[in-house]
Design a protein around this motif. Structure first.
Motif, PDB file in Angstrom:
ATOM      1  N   ILE A  21       0.835  -1.208   0.000  1.00  6.28           N
ATOM      2  CA  ILE A  21       0.000   0.000   0.000  1.00  6.28           C
ATOM      3  C   ILE A  21       0.865   1.250   0.000  1.00  6.28           C
ATOM      4  N   PHE A  25       0.620   3.261  -3.675  1.00  4.48           N
ATOM      5  CA  PHE A  25      -0.542   4.151  -3.740  1.00  4.48           C
ATOM      6  C   PHE A  25      -0.171   5.529  -4.278  1.00  4.48           C
ATOM      7  N   MET A  86       0.083   7.716   5.850  1.00  6.29           N
ATOM      8  CA  MET A  86      -1.049   7.764   4.917  1.00  6.29           C
ATOM      9  C   MET A  86      -2.050   8.841   5.319  1.00  6.29           C
ATOM     10  N   VAL A 151      -4.074  -2.725  -4.593  1.00  3.75           N
ATOM     11  CA  VAL A 151      -3.982  -1.263  -4.530  1.00  3.75           C
ATOM     12  C   VAL A 151      -4.339  -0.641  -5.877  1.00  3.75           C
ATOM     13  N   SER A 155      -8.018   1.028  -6.032  1.00  2.00           N
ATOM     14  CA  SER A 155      -7.898   2.486  -6.144  1.00  2.00           C
ATOM     15  C   SER A 155      -8.516   2.973  -7.446  1.00  2.00           C
ATOM     16  N   TRP A 174      -7.075   3.454   3.359  1.00  2.00           N
ATOM     17  CA  TRP A 174      -5.926   2.543   3.304  1.00  2.00           C
ATOM     18  C   TRP A 174      -5.180   2.520   4.637  1.00  2.00           C
TER      19      TRP A 174
END
Length: 394
Positions: A21, A25, A86, A151, A155, A174
């Motif tokens: 992640i 991401f 994040m 991911v 996403s 996430w």
């Protein structure tokens, strides 16, 4: 395997999804950052370099610190930092007068967490009382691949349904995964990699050990063999087939990740039928063949199939080298895993760099760059053969 350690193994699986992640991401948002914060793309891409450098530094620090702090505390801290990074990504760029500074701080926070995870997840898994260490390690590393695939797909689905402008909400969503796993690691049993009455090898002892040097070279070549194609797969798909970026991403890096995860999952399921020694030899040869297909085939579609084959061939290299290292140097300790992670990171940087540099020297010809990078699986095979000879001599 003791029943109580199943929860530990599952937490390790989830930890690799966490690493997927935080590594995959942000690259999906580069163009969004450019437009939303008016930041030049050249500065945005530096975030990847910073992430890499921070993880290298963390690898070195972990080699000396983790054994003193303890696995449990370190794993919890790593997950909390990953979650905090994040969340910061969703908050800091919007509240700071300099959005780019907010991005840098956020990436730095989760990069530290990711670096710790890269060093610790494998030894924590290795210490668990499993029936087949090689199978368990291969299955563990497959979860990074599935995390990468998840991911990208989830996403993309989120952005399609709710719009790219709501990416901050997705970043927070996430963050729930590492936060949850932090609480899990507070409770699961964690075994010692080396018994209390035994002393692990120091960094100095490792660096003076011929077998470790060969293992380190294998890790560098594993990372380079994997990323040399993975990082350029999307560009190659678009350049060779003249297709859109979305289709190129699905046909290139996503297919690569799926096949790499499949190879690790297959060995994790049926590894007892094929020794890790034979698996490494077969995969290095298959990797070299895939590089040749990619770079020499006159048919672009065949070259793209070669990219997928490459993903399958590199699947065993990284976890296989970890497993071989624990057998070759059973007292290697956390320092060994930290230095091997450092070697893998160096390879992940070196592979794409070689492809890019050589390609640009030949008028942006990716075929030449990828063909040159085929030296990495060759060096891995040579290093592995030398390692086998060194073990026999010992």
């Amino acid at each position: 395997m003791k029943k109580s350690y199943k929860s530990t193994i599952n937490a390790c699986f989830l930890a690799y999804i966490v690493q997927a992640i935080i590594n995959n991401f942000v690259p999906l948002l580069f163009i969004t950052f450019q437009h939303e914060y008016n930041i030049p793309l050249s500065k945005i891409t530096l975030l990847i370099t910073m992430n890499f450098l921070i993880q290298l530094c963390v690898d070195l620090v972990c080699a000396k610190v983790v054994d003193k702090v303890g696995y449990r505390v370190s794993m919890v801290i790593a997950h909390l930092l990953s979650a905090l990074g994040m969340v910061s990504l969703a908050v800091l760029p919007s509240i700071l007068s300099n959005p780019y500074l907010g991005l840098i701080i956020s990436v730095a926070i989760y990069a530290i967490g990711g670096g710790i995870l890269e060093v610790l997840v494998s030894p924590v898994m290795e210490a668990c009382p499993t029936d087949n260490k090689e199978k368990a390690m291969s299955l563990l590393h497959s979860f990074y691949c599935w995390g990468h695939v998840g991911v990208v797909l989830l996403s993309t689905l989120f952005f399609t349904l709710f719009g790219i402008q709501n990416w901050r909400l997705l970043a927070v969503i996430w963050a729930i995964i590492p936060l949850t796993n932090a609480f899990i690691f507070m409770r699961v049993p964690i075994a010692r990699l080396i018994p209390k009455d035994e002393k692990g090898m120091s960094i100095k002892e490792l660096l003076s050990n011929k077998m470790f040097i060969l293992l380190f070279i294998m890790m560098v070549c594993s990372g380079a063999s994997e990323q040399a194609v993975s990082q350029w797969a999307s560009a190659y798909a678009q350049q060779g087939l003249n297709i859109s970026k979305t289709i190129g991403d699905l046909a290139g890096p996503l297919a690569f990740a799926v096949l790499m995860g499949t190879a690790r999952a297959i060995y994790g399921k049926f590894g007892e039928r094929l020794s890790i020694t034979n698996a490494i030899k077969i995969c290095t040869i298959l990797c070299f063949v895939s590089y040749a297909i990619i770079s020499l085939s006159p048919i672009p579609l065949i070259s793209l199939i070669g990219c997928a084959i490459c993903g399958f061939s590199v699947g065993i290299m990284w976890p296989g080298t970890f497993s071989i290292s624990t057998r070759a140097l059973p007292n290697g300790s956390t320092a060994m895993f930290a230095l091997l992670a450092l070697g893998g990171d160096l390879g992940c940087s070196a592979g794409p760099s070689v492809v890019g540099f050589v390609s640009s020297s030949f008028s942006d010809n990716l075929n030449v760059g990828i063909l040159t990078a085929s030296i990495f699986p060759i060096l891995l095979l040579i290093s592995f053969i030398l390692l086998q000879n060194a073990k026999k001599n010992n």
